[in-house]
Scaffold this motif. Structure first.
Motif, PDB file in Angstrom:
ATOM      1  N   ARG A  69      -4.121  -9.892  12.116  1.00  0.00           N
ATOM      2  CA  ARG A  69      -3.721  -8.884  10.947  1.00  0.00           C
ATOM      3  C   ARG A  69      -2.292  -8.350  11.246  1.00  0.00           C
ATOM      4  NH1 ARG A  69      -7.122  -4.441  11.295  1.00  0.00           N
ATOM      5  NH2 ARG A  69      -8.348  -5.793   9.885  1.00  0.00           N
ATOM      6  N   LEU A  72      -0.265 -12.002  10.535  1.00  0.00           N
ATOM      7  CA  LEU A  72      -0.290 -12.904   9.428  1.00  0.00           C
ATOM      8  C   LEU A  72      -0.989 -11.937   8.149  1.00  0.00           C
ATOM      9  CD1 LEU A  72      -2.258 -15.850  10.868  1.00  0.00           C
ATOM     10  CD2 LEU A  72       0.462 -15.684  10.012  1.00  0.00           C
ATOM     11  N   THR A  75      -4.432 -12.460   5.378  1.00  0.00           N
ATOM     12  CA  THR A  75      -4.438 -13.813   5.673  1.00  0.00           C
ATOM     13  C   THR A  75      -5.178 -14.248   7.227  1.00  0.00           C
ATOM     14  OG1 THR A  75      -2.838 -14.493   4.089  1.00  0.00           O
ATOM     15  CG2 THR A  75      -3.364 -16.245   5.282  1.00  0.00           C
ATOM     16  N   GLY A  76      -4.576 -13.436   7.847  1.00  0.00           N
ATOM     17  CA  GLY A  76      -4.927 -13.708   9.333  1.00  0.00           C
ATOM     18  C   GLY A  76      -6.159 -13.193   9.676  1.00  0.00           C
ATOM     19  N   ALA A  78      -8.722 -13.567   7.691  1.00  0.00           N
ATOM     20  CA  ALA A  78      -9.652 -14.735   7.064  1.00  0.00           C
ATOM     21  C   ALA A  78     -10.025 -15.941   8.102  1.00  0.00           C
ATOM     22  CB  ALA A  78      -9.141 -15.075   5.795  1.00  0.00           C
ATOM     23  N   ASP A  99      -6.170 -23.846  12.473  1.00  0.00           N
ATOM     24  CA  ASP A  99      -5.721 -22.654  12.413  1.00  0.00           C
ATOM     25  C   ASP A  99      -5.498 -22.425  13.933  1.00  0.00           C
ATOM     26  OD1 ASP A  99      -6.163 -21.886   9.887  1.00  0.00           O
ATOM     27  OD2 ASP A  99      -8.059 -21.329  10.173  1.00  0.00           O
TER      28      ASP A  99
END
Length: 146
Positions: A69, A72, A75-76, A78, A99
């Protein structure tokens, strides 16, 4: 028809089958594995606090989510991750192969967490596309130190 009267092509097949004791049933090559694996270690400051702290699955997930978090944003968070094993202050995690770079960068850039004057930080010890390569090398650093 006996072996002596068989045509030359059949004789060579018969000779090969008689010489070979094994038969190849299937050949499979995995070019791009779907997952990558990360070996993490929990570090504490002061180092003496490490003996009193033992990781669990929820702590690992929480620390990784915080790092993703921070690095990113939403998005991070996820990025799916699976905690495969937690043992004392070490853990093994599985993430999608694409990833791995973002995950490793997020954990490297993460400043850690603090609780009661003790700082906690997850350090990336190893990462690989092949879990067997990591598990096989586990403990090599202790081999010559004992």
């Amino acid at each position: 028809m006996s072996e002596a009267t068989a045509p030359a092509s059949q004789r060579s097949i018969l000779e090969k089958s008689r010489l070979s004791k094994t038969h190849e049933l299937l050949t499979c090559t995995i070019k791009t594995p779907p997952f990558s694996y990360i070996h993490l270690e929990l570090l504490t400051n002061p180092p003496e606090a490490a003996a009193a702290v033992e990781l669990d699955n929820l702590q690992v997930k929480s620390y990784c989510t915080a790092a993703l978090r921070q690095f990113l944003g939403l998005t991070g968070t996820a990025i799916p991750l699976d905690v495969l094993k937690v043992e004392a202050s070490e853990c093994w995690i599985r993430v999608p192969r694409d990833d791995l770079g973002a995950f490793a960068a997020a954990l490297t850039a993460w400043k850690g967490s603090s609780d009661g004057g003790v700082d906690f930080l997850l350090r990336v010890k190893q990462c690989s596309d092949w879990l067997g390569a990591m598990v096989g090398s586990h403990g090599q650093d202790e081999l010559w130190n004992n």
